[in-house]
Design a protein around this motif. Sequence first.
Motif, short mmCIF file in Angstrom:
data_model
loop_
_atom_site.label_atom_id
_atom_site.label_comp_id
_atom_site.label_asym_id
_atom_site.label_seq_id
_atom_site.Cartn_x
_atom_site.Cartn_y
_atom_site.Cartn_z
N UNK A 1 0.98 -1.06 0.00
CA UNK A 1 -0.03 -0.25 -0.36
C UNK A 1 1.02 1.05 -0.12
N UNK A 2 0.25 2.32 -0.73
CA UNK A 2 0.76 3.50 -0.10
C UNK A 2 1.14 3.97 0.66
N UNK A 3 0.44 3.82 2.49
CA UNK A 3 1.72 4.34 3.86
C UNK A 3 2.71 3.35 4.07
N UNK A 4 2.62 2.35 3.22
CA UNK A 4 3.71 1.40 3.42
C UNK A 4 5.17 2.19 2.77
N UNK A 5 5.10 2.20 1.66
CA UNK A 5 6.50 2.79 0.58
C UNK A 5 6.82 4.24 1.13
N UNK A 6 6.01 5.08 1.18
CA UNK A 6 6.20 6.35 2.46
C UNK A 6 7.23 5.60 3.69
N UNK A 7 6.44 4.78 4.74
CA UNK A 7 6.94 4.78 5.67
C UNK A 7 8.49 3.94 5.71
N UNK A 8 8.25 3.52 4.12
CA UNK A 8 10.03 2.95 4.28
C UNK A 8 10.88 4.13 3.97
N UNK A 9 10.43 4.81 3.26
CA UNK A 9 11.34 6.29 2.82
C UNK A 9 11.78 6.69 3.61
N UNK A 10 10.96 7.40 4.39
CA UNK A 10 11.43 7.60 5.51
C UNK A 10 11.88 7.30 6.11
N UNK A 11 11.60 6.46 6.66
CA UNK A 11 12.57 5.56 7.30
C UNK A 11 13.96 5.12 7.52
N UNK A 12 14.32 5.42 6.24
CA UNK A 12 15.66 5.12 4.99
C UNK A 12 15.90 3.54 5.04
N UNK A 13 15.06 2.85 4.93
CA UNK A 13 14.54 1.46 4.46
C UNK A 13 15.37 1.50 2.71
N UNK A 14 14.17 2.43 2.00
CA UNK A 14 14.56 2.26 0.54
C UNK A 14 15.21 3.63 0.11
N UNK A 15 15.59 3.87 -0.72
CA UNK A 15 15.90 5.18 -2.02
C UNK A 15 15.52 5.83 -2.40
N UNK A 16 14.31 5.11 -3.15
CA UNK A 16 13.52 5.33 -4.17
C UNK A 16 12.45 5.29 -4.51
N UNK A 17 11.16 6.54 -3.66
CA UNK A 17 9.77 5.96 -4.37
C UNK A 17 9.51 6.23 -5.46
N UNK A 18 8.06 6.15 -6.30
CA UNK A 18 7.48 6.57 -7.02
C UNK A 18 5.81 6.59 -6.73
N UNK A 19 4.95 7.80 -7.90
CA UNK A 19 3.72 7.75 -7.79
C UNK A 19 2.71 7.36 -6.13
N UNK A 20 3.36 8.14 -5.41
CA UNK A 20 2.86 8.11 -4.09
C UNK A 20 1.67 9.42 -4.23
N UNK A 21 1.38 9.64 -2.66
CA UNK A 21 0.28 10.56 -2.65
C UNK A 21 0.77 11.39 -2.90
N UNK A 22 0.04 12.21 -4.01
CA UNK A 22 0.20 13.95 -4.38
C UNK A 22 0.87 15.03 -2.80
N UNK A 23 -0.89 14.53 -1.51
CA UNK A 23 -0.84 14.96 -0.66
C UNK A 23 0.54 14.40 0.75
N UNK A 24 1.42 13.51 0.23
CA UNK A 24 2.20 13.69 1.38
C UNK A 24 3.73 14.40 0.65
#
Length: 494
Positions: A216-239
């Motif tokens: 889900x979209x929440x997980x991918x944002x959590x992952x990049x904010x926590x430093x567990x991933x380096x790149x995401x895309x097509x995330x919620x524009x509100x973020x």
Amino acid sequence: MVVIFIAASPAHAQKSANTLRIAWRDAIDNVDPYYNQLRTGLVLAHQAWDTLVYRDPDTFQIKPLLATAWKQTDDTTWEFTLRQGVTFHDGSPFTADDVVYTINTVLADPKVAVPSNFAYLAGAEKIDELHVRVKLKRVFPAALEYMAMTLPIWPKAYRERVGPGRYSKAPVGTGPYRITQIDGASEIDLERNDAYFDGPKGHPAIANIVIHEVSDATTEITEILAGRVDWIWQFNPDQFENIARVPSLQAIRAESMRIGYLSFDAAGRTGPDNPMTKLKVRQAIAHAIDRATIARQLVQGGSRVLEAACYPTQFGCDQAVATHYDYDPALAKKLLTEAGYPDGFDTELVSYVLPQYSDAVLGYLKAVGINARLSQLPTGVVVQRALNGENPITSGSWGSYSVNDVSAILPVFFDGGGNDYSRDVDVQKLVQAGGATTDADERRKDYTAALRRISDQMYWLPLNTYVTTYAFSRQLNFKPFPDELPRFFLATWK
């Protein structure tokens, strides 16, 4: 709307390990490029496989890749000279046999995910070890562009030896990266192909790529904010602004060729009593949805409302011929009454797009009396349901495989195949005619007539252009392109 709060600890990219960690929301059930129609599947294909020719992402010019030269010997015949010294990831040599095998096998396989991408091909034959003749079924002006974007080459000997099923679990290509591990629908690992040839893709700077397929979209944002991933895309524009404020991250927006749409079951594939079979119902829905507000407030970043079923830069896309449907709830209610539904009706909206987009559509429909039950499902499930004729209303998006020609969108939805919910023979004939001549004026004429009828009959409602959001480590040099195809083989660490 889900709000993600920024953690105090900064993200640390994997520059030290020379590993680019990616998260996206799609689970690619079959990584073989011919057996999924996911955008992420296409992205993966261009990292691990090569095509005969390459389309420059900045200029859209066609350049040599697996073929170093080509010529058109008549209206329906192309001959290619193949690059010498290329090897597949298993060390076997690339030859004319691989090209012939790929094309002829794909054409004969009914399980190919998007057959319209190859409908122009009649077959291929070997001239000698370094020359191939490709025959077209008809005149097809966009042939080289399709070959560049949608025709990755398989290794004949390896795929025949292991079989299609095993090949999808341990694929081999010639691309700048090789796939080293596929862990179900949760992770795909890639490793730099150090034997890659000199060509337009260059030699990758980053040694390893690890793709996490999250739910889900929440997980991918959590992952990049926590430093567990380096790149995401097509995330919620509100973020977007939240992420942009993180010192270790960069957030950018870029409009793409992707179009958000609603497809209506005008042909009654889900049942003859389906309200979508009535023109005034479909027109009512078009008037009921405030597309401009969705584009401005939800998609954001310069998203535009479209009227015709194509992206404006595509050859044959004339937005001016389409009927304009203003946001007019009162007119929508009037049309519903005239259609025999003064009190509205119940239906189902089947969607894989971001939930806030689907929720907005539901709200607008409810305001005029249409009670739509939302089935928010994984992309692959929605696609399969669509092909099976099970969706009264489909909410989806289409990026045309980044092909800058309307032949990459109209035949997908209006050729009588699984995605065609209008089954309008007149539209089908126009779409086929537009792809069967090299006369540019004739092509425009046919496509214009098709687009006008699609709009007049409201078979397919374009909602908005997609503005792709990207977030990535500031230690990464990454450039997005308008064709919505991330090229990780061009990325570098700073």
